[in-house]
Design an enzyme around this catalytic site. Structure first.
Site, PDB file in Angstrom:
ATOM      1  N   MET A  23       0.917  -1.195  -0.318  1.00  0.00           N
ATOM      2  CA  MET A  23       0.230   0.036   0.020  1.00  0.00           C
ATOM      3  C   MET A  23       0.873   1.545   0.015  1.00  0.00           C
ATOM      4  SD  MET A  23      -3.617  -1.789   1.592  1.00  0.00           S
ATOM      5  CE  MET A  23      -2.788  -0.146   3.539  1.00  0.00           C
TER       6      MET A  23
ATOM      7  N   ALA B  27       3.917   4.206   0.902  1.00  0.00           N
ATOM      8  CA  ALA B  27       4.600   4.476   1.805  1.00  0.00           C
ATOM      9  C   ALA B  27       5.912   3.427   2.523  1.00  0.00           C
ATOM     10  CB  ALA B  27       4.060   4.846   3.034  1.00  0.00           C
ATOM     11  N   LEU B  28       6.521   2.878   1.687  1.00  0.00           N
ATOM     12  CA  LEU B  28       7.508   1.794   1.592  1.00  0.00           C
ATOM     13  C   LEU B  28       8.574   2.115   2.281  1.00  0.00           C
ATOM     14  CD1 LEU B  28       7.784   0.986  -1.948  1.00  0.00           C
ATOM     15  CD2 LEU B  28       6.190   0.919  -0.697  1.00  0.00           C
TER      16      LEU B  28
ATOM     17  N   HIS C 157       9.202  -3.433   3.319  1.00  0.00           N
ATOM     18  CA  HIS C 157       8.832  -3.886   1.698  1.00  0.00           C
ATOM     19  C   HIS C 157       9.689  -4.409   0.651  1.00  0.00           C
ATOM     20  CE1 HIS C 157       5.404  -1.130   3.441  1.00  0.00           C
ATOM     21  NE2 HIS C 157       4.973  -1.429   2.859  1.00  0.00           N
TER      22      HIS C 157
HETATM   23  P1  AMP Z   1       1.275  -2.976   3.686  1.00  0.00           P
HETATM   24  O1  AMP Z   1       1.983  -2.421   2.546  1.00  0.00           O
HETATM   25  O2  AMP Z   1       1.620  -2.742   5.015  1.00  0.00           O
HETATM   26  O3  AMP Z   1       0.689  -3.608   3.081  1.00  0.00           O
HETATM   27  O4  AMP Z   1       2.376  -4.358   3.123  1.00  0.00           O
HETATM   28  C1  AMP Z   1       3.041  -5.374   2.113  1.00  0.00           C
HETATM   29  C2  AMP Z   1       4.017  -5.921   2.527  1.00  0.00           C
HETATM   30  O5  AMP Z   1       5.146  -5.329   2.972  1.00  0.00           O
HETATM   31  C3  AMP Z   1       3.090  -7.366   3.105  1.00  0.00           C
HETATM   32  O6  AMP Z   1       3.161  -8.410   2.520  1.00  0.00           O
HETATM   33  C4  AMP Z   1       3.358  -7.281   4.259  1.00  0.00           C
HETATM   34  O7  AMP Z   1       3.474  -7.995   5.025  1.00  0.00           O
HETATM   35  C5  AMP Z   1       4.640  -6.389   4.143  1.00  0.00           C
HETATM   36  N1  AMP Z   1       6.013  -5.821   5.319  1.00  0.00           N
HETATM   37  C6  AMP Z   1       5.775  -5.092   5.973  1.00  0.00           C
HETATM   38  N2  AMP Z   1       5.903  -4.104   6.936  1.00  0.00           N
HETATM   39  C7  AMP Z   1       7.444  -5.395   7.132  1.00  0.00           C
HETATM   40  C8  AMP Z   1       8.182  -5.833   7.505  1.00  0.00           C
HETATM   41  N3  AMP Z   1       9.150  -5.126   8.716  1.00  0.00           N
HETATM   42  N4  AMP Z   1       9.074  -6.638   7.210  1.00  0.00           N
HETATM   43  C9  AMP Z   1       8.677  -7.447   6.348  1.00  0.00           C
HETATM   44  N5  AMP Z   1       7.622  -7.342   6.234  1.00  0.00           N
HETATM   45  C10 AMP Z   1       6.814  -6.574   5.944  1.00  0.00           C
END
Ligand code: AMP
Length: 302
Positions: free
Chosen positions: A43, A45-46, A50
């Site tokens: 989503m 805000a990498l 990510h």
């Molecule tokens: P999001 O943008 O928060 O929906 O996350 C996108 C992907 O990144 C999802 O598969 C999350 O589980 C993964 N993700 C988010 N934070 C972390 C982290 N700290 N370590 C590993 N993967 C992550």
């Protein structure tokens, strides 16, 4: 194709990343690729968590495709959706450092064409009812719907998701099984700050006080793992973990010890010994969600 795809070029050496906004353009490009496709939906805000998904896809020899799409159907609070950080330019810069090959940044109508109902109506049993499911009604239905739709668009060989969202990953695994989708799910270990706090797009919104308190989450999970090894009961561990989190000034919503496949709560360490009859996986996961001020954080440990 080129008018809707943009090149992003990194200064010192040339790396090209195509940016697609339209499904048709992305599909056309994907059909010309010969290597396996590795896909990491996000989503935006990498952060490093990510980026590690993309690096993993590249290490596996894949063409790496990331998506940035703030999915409206998985927010149960419209204010949360509006407040979600949107940092597209910085995200593109960061993706370039990973040698990501393509970025899909669709508008809502591309993902959900008007007039179509793409909602996923699967029975996930208790997987989507416990923990996050209890506190964020409708969230997992929206998440499953968007992941399924993105898989339909990208048709990757491998799907990269983070352990950080363990319950999400469990539900996606079950969706892949139920729909017999031809994709391999790869779990990427949680990437952490040096003090142990799991990286999250929400961390930047923590007050200095709450940021200082937040490492207790990982510390408590580690403590729980040790306590379980020492044969403390799940009930004891849960009570002590909630106490430690509260004492540090956080407001825990839940702290659970669950079976790593079924997400059923366990009573003791013995519950996780592999058992062909019960389907126990041999892993236990401690999962927690806490409020640090008004920011909700989740984390887990296997
Ligand atoms: P999001 O943008 O928060 O929906 O996350 C996108 C992907 O990144 C999802 O598969 C999350 O589980 C993964 N993700 C988010 N934070 C972390 C982290 N700290 N370590 C590993 N993967 C992550």
């Amino acid at each position: 194709m080129w008018d809707t795809a943009t090149f992003a070029i990194r200064n010192s050496f040339i790396h090209l990343m195509l940016i697609f906004k339209k499904v048709a353009d992305l599909r056309q490009w994907l059909t010309t690729q010969t290597k396996p496709i590795g896909f990491a939906p996000t989503m935006g805000a990498l952060h490093e968590g990510h980026l590690e998904l993309i690096r993993m896809a590249k290490r596996d020899g894949c063409i790496a495709v990331a998506s940035i799409f703030v999915n409206p159907t998985q927010f149960n609070d419209i204010r949360d959706l509006e407040k979600y950080p949107r940092t597209a330019e910085k995200d593109i810069e960061l993706l370039l450092t990973t040698h990501c090959d393509a970025l899909f940044m669709p508008a809502v109508e591309e993902v959900y064409p008007p007039g179509l109902n793409l909602t996923i109506e699967l029975d996930f049993k208790q997987l989507d009812k416990v923990m996050e499911g209890e506190f964020r009604p409708g969230h997992f239905k929206g998440m499953a719907t968007v992941v399924n739709r993105l898989l339909e668009i990208v048709q990757p060989d491998k799907l990269y998701m983070g352990q950080k969202d363990f319950q999400q990953l469990s539900i996606v695994r079950d969706m892949i099984r139920q729909l017999a989708l031809p994709v391999e799910l790869v779990m990427c270990p949680t990437v952490r700050e040096p003090d142990g706090l799991a990286m999250s797009s929400r961390n930047v919104r923590l007050s200095p006080e709450m940021r200082a308190a937040a490492p207790i989450i990982h510390e408590t999970l580690q403590w729980a793992k040790t306590a379980l090894k020492k044969n403390h009961s799940a009930a004891e561990i849960k009570a002590e973990a909630l106490r430690r989190l509260s004492n540090a000034g956080l407001q825990p919503e839940y702290f659970e010890l669950v079976n790593g496949v079924t997400l059923e709560t366990i009573q003791s360490k013995d519950d996780f010994l592999f058992n062909e009859n019960t389907g126990n996986s041999g892993s236990i996961v401690a999962c927690t969600a806490v409020f640090a001020g008004d920011i909700r954080l989740i984390d887990n440990i296997i």
